[in-house]
Motif scaffolding. Structure first.
Motif, PDB file in Angstrom:
ATOM      1  N   THR A 354      74.423   2.921  59.429  1.00 48.61           N
ATOM      2  CA  THR A 354      74.627   1.479  59.594  1.00 48.61           C
ATOM      3  C   THR A 354      73.873   0.639  58.570  1.00 48.61           C
ATOM      4  N   LYS A 355      73.134   1.290  57.685  1.00 52.56           N
ATOM      5  CA  LYS A 355      72.361   0.504  56.714  1.00 52.56           C
ATOM      6  C   LYS A 355      73.313  -0.244  55.778  1.00 52.56           C
ATOM      7  N   SER A 356      72.956  -1.498  55.500  1.00 51.32           N
ATOM      8  CA  SER A 356      73.822  -2.325  54.661  1.00 51.32           C
ATOM      9  C   SER A 356      73.304  -2.402  53.233  1.00 51.32           C
ATOM     10  N   GLY A 357      74.235  -2.585  52.278  1.00 51.26           N
ATOM     11  CA  GLY A 357      73.855  -2.725  50.878  1.00 51.26           C
ATOM     12  C   GLY A 357      73.635  -1.379  50.208  1.00 51.26           C
ATOM     13  N   VAL A 358      74.162  -0.335  50.832  1.00 55.94           N
ATOM     14  CA  VAL A 358      73.852   1.031  50.400  1.00 55.94           C
ATOM     15  C   VAL A 358      75.055   1.696  49.720  1.00 55.94           C
ATOM     16  N   TYR A 359      74.755   2.579  48.752  1.00 52.52           N
ATOM     17  CA  TYR A 359      75.772   3.404  48.070  1.00 52.52           C
ATOM     18  C   TYR A 359      75.532   4.850  48.497  1.00 52.52           C
ATOM     19  N   TRP A 360      76.446   5.371  49.336  1.00 51.30           N
ATOM     20  CA  TRP A 360      76.264   6.713  49.901  1.00 51.30           C
ATOM     21  C   TRP A 360      76.827   7.787  48.981  1.00 51.30           C
ATOM     22  N   SER A 361      76.143   8.919  48.958  1.00 49.24           N
ATOM     23  CA  SER A 361      76.670  10.119  48.317  1.00 49.24           C
ATOM     24  C   SER A 361      76.319  11.296  49.217  1.00 49.24           C
ATOM     25  N   TRP A 362      76.804  12.495  48.836  1.00 48.59           N
ATOM     26  CA  TRP A 362      76.563  13.691  49.654  1.00 48.59           C
ATOM     27  C   TRP A 362      76.001  14.806  48.778  1.00 48.59           C
ATOM     28  N   ASN A 363      75.079  15.587  49.345  1.00 47.83           N
ATOM     29  CA  ASN A 363      74.510  16.685  48.567  1.00 47.83           C
ATOM     30  C   ASN A 363      75.343  17.955  48.739  1.00 47.83           C
ATOM     31  N   LYS A 364      74.892  19.047  48.148  1.00 55.35           N
ATOM     32  CA  LYS A 364      75.688  20.287  48.154  1.00 55.35           C
ATOM     33  C   LYS A 364      75.940  20.811  49.569  1.00 55.35           C
ATOM     34  N   ALA A 365      75.027  20.484  50.476  1.00 53.10           N
ATOM     35  CA  ALA A 365      75.220  20.923  51.860  1.00 53.10           C
ATOM     36  C   ALA A 365      76.060  19.908  52.644  1.00 53.10           C
ATOM     37  N   SER A 366      76.635  18.945  51.905  1.00 50.15           N
ATOM     38  CA  SER A 366      77.475  17.903  52.491  1.00 50.15           C
ATOM     39  C   SER A 366      76.715  16.985  53.462  1.00 50.15           C
ATOM     40  N   ALA A 367      75.431  16.782  53.159  1.00 48.98           N
ATOM     41  CA  ALA A 367      74.661  15.814  53.953  1.00 48.98           C
ATOM     42  C   ALA A 367      74.595  14.504  53.171  1.00 48.98           C
ATOM     43  N   SER A 368      74.746  13.390  53.884  1.00 47.64           N
ATOM     44  CA  SER A 368      74.768  12.094  53.199  1.00 47.64           C
ATOM     45  C   SER A 368      73.363  11.689  52.763  1.00 47.64           C
ATOM     46  N   PHE A 369      73.291  10.985  51.647  1.00 49.99           N
ATOM     47  CA  PHE A 369      72.015  10.382  51.232  1.00 49.99           C
ATOM     48  C   PHE A 369      72.305   9.086  50.496  1.00 49.99           C
ATOM     49  N   GLU A 370      71.291   8.223  50.472  1.00 49.77           N
ATOM     50  CA  GLU A 370      71.416   6.928  49.834  1.00 49.77           C
ATOM     51  C   GLU A 370      71.206   7.139  48.338  1.00 49.77           C
ATOM     52  N   ASN A 371      72.212   6.870  47.534  1.00 52.91           N
ATOM     53  CA  ASN A 371      72.120   7.170  46.106  1.00 52.91           C
ATOM     54  C   ASN A 371      71.729   5.919  45.316  1.00 52.91           C
ATOM     55  N   GLN A 372      71.279   6.158  44.066  1.00 53.26           N
ATOM     56  CA  GLN A 372      70.901   5.074  43.153  1.00 53.26           C
ATOM     57  C   GLN A 372      72.109   4.664  42.333  1.00 53.26           C
ATOM     58  N   LEU A 373      72.334   3.383  42.231  1.00 54.33           N
ATOM     59  CA  LEU A 373      73.389   2.904  41.344  1.00 54.33           C
ATOM     60  C   LEU A 373      72.825   2.740  39.936  1.00 54.33           C
ATOM     61  N   SER A 374      73.687   2.706  38.931  1.00 55.94           N
ATOM     62  CA  SER A 374      73.225   2.479  37.560  1.00 55.94           C
ATOM     63  C   SER A 374      72.669   1.057  37.448  1.00 55.94           C
ATOM     64  N   GLN A 375      72.031   0.802  36.322  1.00 56.96           N
ATOM     65  CA  GLN A 375      71.458  -0.523  36.116  1.00 56.96           C
ATOM     66  C   GLN A 375      72.541  -1.609  36.197  1.00 56.96           C
ATOM     67  N   GLU A 376      73.653  -1.364  35.499  1.00 52.69           N
ATOM     68  CA  GLU A 376      74.717  -2.386  35.513  1.00 52.69           C
ATOM     69  C   GLU A 376      75.316  -2.551  36.906  1.00 52.69           C
ATOM     70  N   ALA A 377      75.544  -1.431  37.606  1.00 55.33           N
ATOM     71  CA  ALA A 377      76.189  -1.506  38.921  1.00 55.33           C
ATOM     72  C   ALA A 377      75.254  -2.042  40.006  1.00 55.33           C
ATOM     73  N   SER A 378      73.965  -2.286  39.646  1.00 58.13           N
ATOM     74  CA  SER A 378      73.069  -2.894  40.641  1.00 58.13           C
ATOM     75  C   SER A 378      72.460  -4.197  40.106  1.00 58.13           C
ATOM     76  N   ASP A 379      73.073  -4.754  39.090  1.00 57.83           N
ATOM     77  CA  ASP A 379      72.565  -5.980  38.471  1.00 57.83           C
ATOM     78  C   ASP A 379      72.992  -7.206  39.306  1.00 57.83           C
ATOM     79  N   ALA A 380      72.008  -7.832  39.947  1.00 55.93           N
ATOM     80  CA  ALA A 380      72.316  -8.926  40.879  1.00 55.93           C
ATOM     81  C   ALA A 380      72.970 -10.122  40.174  1.00 55.93           C
ATOM     82  N   ASP A 381      72.578 -10.376  38.933  1.00 56.10           N
ATOM     83  CA  ASP A 381      73.184 -11.485  38.187  1.00 56.10           C
ATOM     84  C   ASP A 381      74.658 -11.227  37.914  1.00 56.10           C
ATOM     85  N   LYS A 382      74.922  -9.978  37.512  1.00 56.08           N
ATOM     86  CA  LYS A 382      76.320  -9.611  37.244  1.00 56.08           C
ATOM     87  C   LYS A 382      77.140  -9.683  38.523  1.00 56.08           C
TER      88      LYS A 382
END
Ligand code: LMG
Ligand code: NDP
Ligand code: PMR
Length: 397
Positions: A354-382
């Motif tokens: 339920t966390k908001s503002g998050v970009y989810w991905s999954w690891n090799k065991a198919s468990a979800s984790f909160e991933n880091q977006l690139s600089q451009e894809a997390s640029d608040a001004d953009k």
């Protein structure tokens, strides 16, 4: 009155048959398929008046028709149970969207509104996936037309269903196109469909989400690793880059301005990746503007490399042949359509996501984790700039 009748006809044609595997006889009107009939409706010269009519009248009518079922209902044993959730999934006629629709429908806890541009394809896909008719409804939506987006919202509201979760999933990818093609409104097709169509849809439906009494309301926009230049996949040329957004500000029409967001020359693969950056930025801007006020969860995700979907239909045959084994055995980023559907279904309904503002991905065991977006894809001004330009382009500002 004529206008009112016209919109009611198209509304009832597209929503009335809940999950029915409509016979061909039912789905043709004067020899036109349902999709054709609806397309013909949108191209009618009266449509702009009709749109105005809908915008003014529709909320009133909706209030009288839409009765949001209470969030809980008493079971025969007197126990209170959660009502079925109601989720819209765009592009649910194939790939990830279909797999997610199937995964959610199978639980019996969700009613899936399949928002698709090809009505018959969607019906057939749902049937072939074994989805029970009481668990889905197909409503026509062509994201490459802003009129169609507005018509969809109107039709959805006419159905009287609540909206608990919206999944913006549909996309096109045109890697081999040498020239740009355009949406009905004259935007380059990839950004026009993947970003601008969804932008208008989600802005309009925010109001509906907000009205829902479901315990966890969510707006999910499918992102991708290839739009994130902090990964190896995101560094395969051409790389995503929105630049100063002069092309977007100019309307991406390829006439007096470039068809590309950054103002450069057309590249279909880059346009797709740029559109995914817009998707991920839009999710974060929604979060910043509306999460606190509404409690809605805004999230994005990379579901894994689903190398077998229709997304690659425009790519050369050799690519389509080699891409799945390449992803399976070399990058190991491959994920089946079924598995990807389970992942997105988790983002729709798992009480722990339920966390908001998050970009989810999954690891090799198919468990979800909160991933880091690139600089451009997390640029608040953009993100703010994409939001402000986009709302002008789709007629909201
Ligand atoms: C652009 O090309 C296209 O022009 C554009 O249309 C669009 O598609 C865009 O990002 C999308 O890409 C980018 C170009 C850049 O990529 C290529 O042309 C390479 C095409 C490779 C296709 C990948 C799938 C095919 C892989 C074949 C392997 C088959 C084996 C599988 C069998 C397994 C059985 C056990 O390309 C580059 O910039 C290359 C960057 C180089 C990175 C080096 C990393 C190497 C690690 C992996 C090696 C894999 C081998 C790839 C060989 C490809 C040769 C065709
Ligand atoms: P598919 O091509 O299988 O599915 C895309 C869906 O979008 C189809 O149902 C298609 O409809 C629909 N669509 C396309 N244009 C429109 C439009 N104008 N209006 C309405 N619907 C439209 O691809 P995927 O399942 O792979 O893609 C789904 C999402 O996943 C996309 O957002 C993509 O960017 C993302 N993604 C995919 C990855 C992958 O590896 N495949 C990886 C990362 C993200 P129709 O059936 O009529 O063609
Ligand atoms: Mg990419 C290292 C891992 C990795 C992953 C997870 C992906 C995902 N890709 C990886 C690596 C590579 N790819 C490498 C090393 C190459 C050069 C050989 C490569 C190439 C490549 C091409 C040509 N990959 C592609 C393409 C496409 O046309 C796809 C694309 O970019 O579409 C926009 C694609 C993809 N690789 C992925 C994923 C998920 C895609 C589909 C793109 C998406 O849906 O966003």
């Amino acid at each position: 009155m004529a206008l009112q009748a016209a919109s009611l006809v198209s509304a009832s044609f597209s929503v009335a048959k809940e999950g029915t595997a409509m016979s061909l006889r039912n789905t043709t009107m004067f020899g036109l398929s349902m999709a054709d009939a609806l397309k013909a409706d949108f191209s009618s010269p009266s449509f702009s008046c009709k749109r105005e009519f809908q915008q003014k009248i529709c909320p009133l009518r909706v209030q009288s028709v839409a009765t949001t079922p209470g969030v809980t209902k008493a079971s025969p044993e007197g126990k209170k149970t959660l009502r079925k959730g109601s989720v819209i999934i765009t592009g649910a006629s194939s790939g990830l969207g279909l797999a997610t629709a199937k995964a959610l429908a199978e639980t019996g806890k969700w009613h899936v509104i399949m928002a698709c541009r090809d009505f018959l394809k969607a019906e057939r896909a749902a049937k072939a996936a074994g989805m029970a008719k009481e668990n889905y409804t197909v409503i026509h939506l062509d994201l490459a037309s802003l009129d169609s987006v507005r018509q969809f919202v109107y039709n959805f509201r006419q159905s009287g269903r609540p909206l608990d979760v919206l999944v913006c999933n549909a996309a096109v990818y045109l890697p081999t196109a040498s020239e740009p093609t355009y949406t009905a409104d004259g935007f380059e097709l990839s950004v026009g469909t993947n970003h601008l169509g969804h932008f208008l849809l989600s802005r309009l439906l925010l109001e509906d989400l907000n009205k829902s009494d479901y315990p966890s309301k969510r707006l999910i926009i499918v992102g991708s690793i290839t739009g994130n230049t902090n990964t190896l996949a995101g560094n395969v040329p051409p790389k995503a880059n929105l630049g100063d957004m002069r092309g977007l500000a100019g309307g991406l029409n390829g006439l007096n301005t470039s068809a590309m967001i950054d103002g450069g020359s057309f590249d279909g693969a880059k346009a797709y990746k740029d559109s995914k950056v817009c998707n991920m930025l839009t999710m974060q801007e929604f979060h910043r503007r509306y999460h606190e006020e509404t409690g809605i969860t805004f999230a994005s995700l990379y579901p894994g490399c689903i190398a077998t979907t229709g997304l690659f239909r425009e790519h050369i045959p050799l690519f389509r042949l080699l891409f799945p084994p390449f992803q399976k055995y070399i990058t190991k980023g491959f994920v089946s359509e079924d598995e990807s559907g389970k992942r997105l279904a988790q983002v729709v309904s798992d009480p722990s996501l339920t966390k908001s503002g998050v970009y989810w991905s999954w690891n090799k065991a198919s468990a979800s984790f909160e991933n880091q977006l690139s600089q451009e894809a997390s640029d608040a001004d953009k993100a703010r700039k994409v939001w402000e330009i986009s709302e002008k382009l789709v007629g909201l500002a």
